[in-house]
Design a protein around this motif. Sequence first.
Motif, PDB file in Angstrom:
ATOM      1  N   LYS A 271     -90.157  31.168  24.191  1.00 47.17           N
ATOM      2  CA  LYS A 271     -90.999  31.630  25.289  1.00 47.17           C
ATOM      3  C   LYS A 271     -90.234  31.658  26.600  1.00 47.17           C
ATOM      4  O   LYS A 271     -89.435  30.772  26.883  1.00 47.17           O
ATOM      5  N   THR A 272     -90.506  32.694  27.396  1.00 46.39           N
ATOM      6  CA  THR A 272     -89.964  32.817  28.746  1.00 46.39           C
ATOM      7  C   THR A 272     -91.099  33.185  29.674  1.00 46.39           C
ATOM      8  O   THR A 272     -91.870  34.099  29.384  1.00 46.39           O
ATOM      9  N   ASN A 273     -91.229  32.463  30.794  1.00 46.63           N
ATOM     10  CA  ASN A 273     -92.254  32.791  31.787  1.00 46.63           C
ATOM     11  C   ASN A 273     -91.627  32.747  33.175  1.00 46.63           C
ATOM     12  O   ASN A 273     -91.319  31.685  33.689  1.00 46.63           O
ATOM     13  N   HIS A 274     -91.424  33.936  33.743  1.00 48.37           N
ATOM     14  CA  HIS A 274     -90.861  34.045  35.083  1.00 48.37           C
ATOM     15  C   HIS A 274     -91.933  34.358  36.123  1.00 48.37           C
ATOM     16  O   HIS A 274     -91.611  34.709  37.254  1.00 48.37           O
ATOM     17  N   GLY A 275     -93.201  34.237  35.716  1.00 44.96           N
ATOM     18  CA  GLY A 275     -94.279  34.605  36.621  1.00 44.96           C
ATOM     19  C   GLY A 275     -94.601  36.087  36.488  1.00 44.96           C
ATOM     20  O   GLY A 275     -95.678  36.454  36.014  1.00 44.96           O
TER      21      GLY A 275
ATOM     22  N   ASN B  67     -93.855  37.450  31.195  1.00 45.66           N
ATOM     23  CA  ASN B  67     -94.148  36.462  30.163  1.00 45.66           C
ATOM     24  C   ASN B  67     -93.717  37.067  28.834  1.00 45.66           C
ATOM     25  O   ASN B  67     -94.235  38.109  28.433  1.00 45.66           O
ATOM     26  N   SER B  68     -92.746  36.440  28.169  1.00 43.87           N
ATOM     27  CA  SER B  68     -92.169  37.036  26.968  1.00 43.87           C
ATOM     28  C   SER B  68     -92.105  36.035  25.828  1.00 43.87           C
ATOM     29  O   SER B  68     -91.822  34.846  26.043  1.00 43.87           O
ATOM     30  N   ASN B  69     -92.370  36.533  24.618  1.00 47.66           N
ATOM     31  CA  ASN B  69     -92.213  35.742  23.395  1.00 47.66           C
ATOM     32  C   ASN B  69     -91.098  36.359  22.569  1.00 47.66           C
ATOM     33  O   ASN B  69     -91.090  37.570  22.322  1.00 47.66           O
TER      34      ASN B  69
ATOM     35  N   GLN C  56     -96.280  41.849  34.813  1.00 45.55           N
ATOM     36  CA  GLN C  56     -97.378  41.918  35.764  1.00 45.55           C
ATOM     37  C   GLN C  56     -97.349  43.215  36.574  1.00 45.55           C
ATOM     38  O   GLN C  56     -96.335  43.913  36.639  1.00 45.55           O
TER      39      GLN C  56
ATOM     40  N   ASP D 191     -93.430  41.418  25.242  1.00 44.45           N
ATOM     41  CA  ASP D 191     -93.375  41.256  26.686  1.00 44.45           C
ATOM     42  C   ASP D 191     -94.684  41.599  27.373  1.00 44.45           C
ATOM     43  O   ASP D 191     -95.386  42.538  26.970  1.00 44.45           O
ATOM     44  N   CYS D 192     -94.976  40.859  28.442  1.00 51.62           N
ATOM     45  CA  CYS D 192     -96.093  41.164  29.331  1.00 51.62           C
ATOM     46  C   CYS D 192     -95.555  41.149  30.763  1.00 51.62           C
ATOM     47  O   CYS D 192     -95.073  40.112  31.235  1.00 51.62           O
TER      48      CYS D 192
END
Length: 237
Positions: free
Chosen positions: A13-17, A20-22, A50, A47-48
């Motif tokens: 998991k990666t969350n840069h604000g 948000n990626s799995n 914003q 990936d998501c």
Amino acid sequence: MKTIIHKAETRGKTNHGWLNSNHTFSFANYHHTERMHFGVLRVLNDDCVQAGMGFGTHPHDNMEIISIPLEGDLEHKDSLGNVTVIKEGDIQIMSAGTGVTHSEYNKSKDKAVKFLQIWIFPKLKNVSPRYGQITIKNLEKENVFYQVLSPNKDDQGLWLNQDAWFHIGQFAKGKSDTYNIKKAGNGVYAFILEGEVEINDNQLAHRDGIGIWDTKSIYLKAINIARVLLMEVPMLR
């Protein structure tokens, strides 16, 4: 027959604000020695991004890069001169070859975009960079796997620089289909986009993945309404 299962919750998991990626396979700061790739399938990122955010201009080479929007619109710009919007129901391929730069941004100012970013090792290196995009809604069929990518320029869907075939299946509850391997020695990685299915007696749900090789076919049955991405790829020996 050999099988490996990657449950959704075990992904990196990666969350840069803004992102948000799995990661099904090792990517960026996520490194797992037993999850480097499945054959020539190197990256499978869920990936998501914003609203109004995205990936600035960056380079790639010698990689087949496929983008599949699942919700929202993704704006693409590259050094080949392409400026396009990839929408839900589209599929895009960028054959990076000798080198290309590109950027990807969420076109919307008020909602997130969700898409799959997939990297495939190429069959031939240092080819001329190439871009392609189609609307897969024109190819859709119910309760069977339909082809969206292949190694053949004149075949259905987009073509890529590898002996690989991508299919998508949309299934009603209880419906089933058998997928036959197109090239001996290839394996298949199935990624569950929606719903719940049974593949070769393995029960899988939303965003689970399963890799199967040393077989001539796989069998899928939908436990509930489901949508599945199948990626047949050469196995690295």
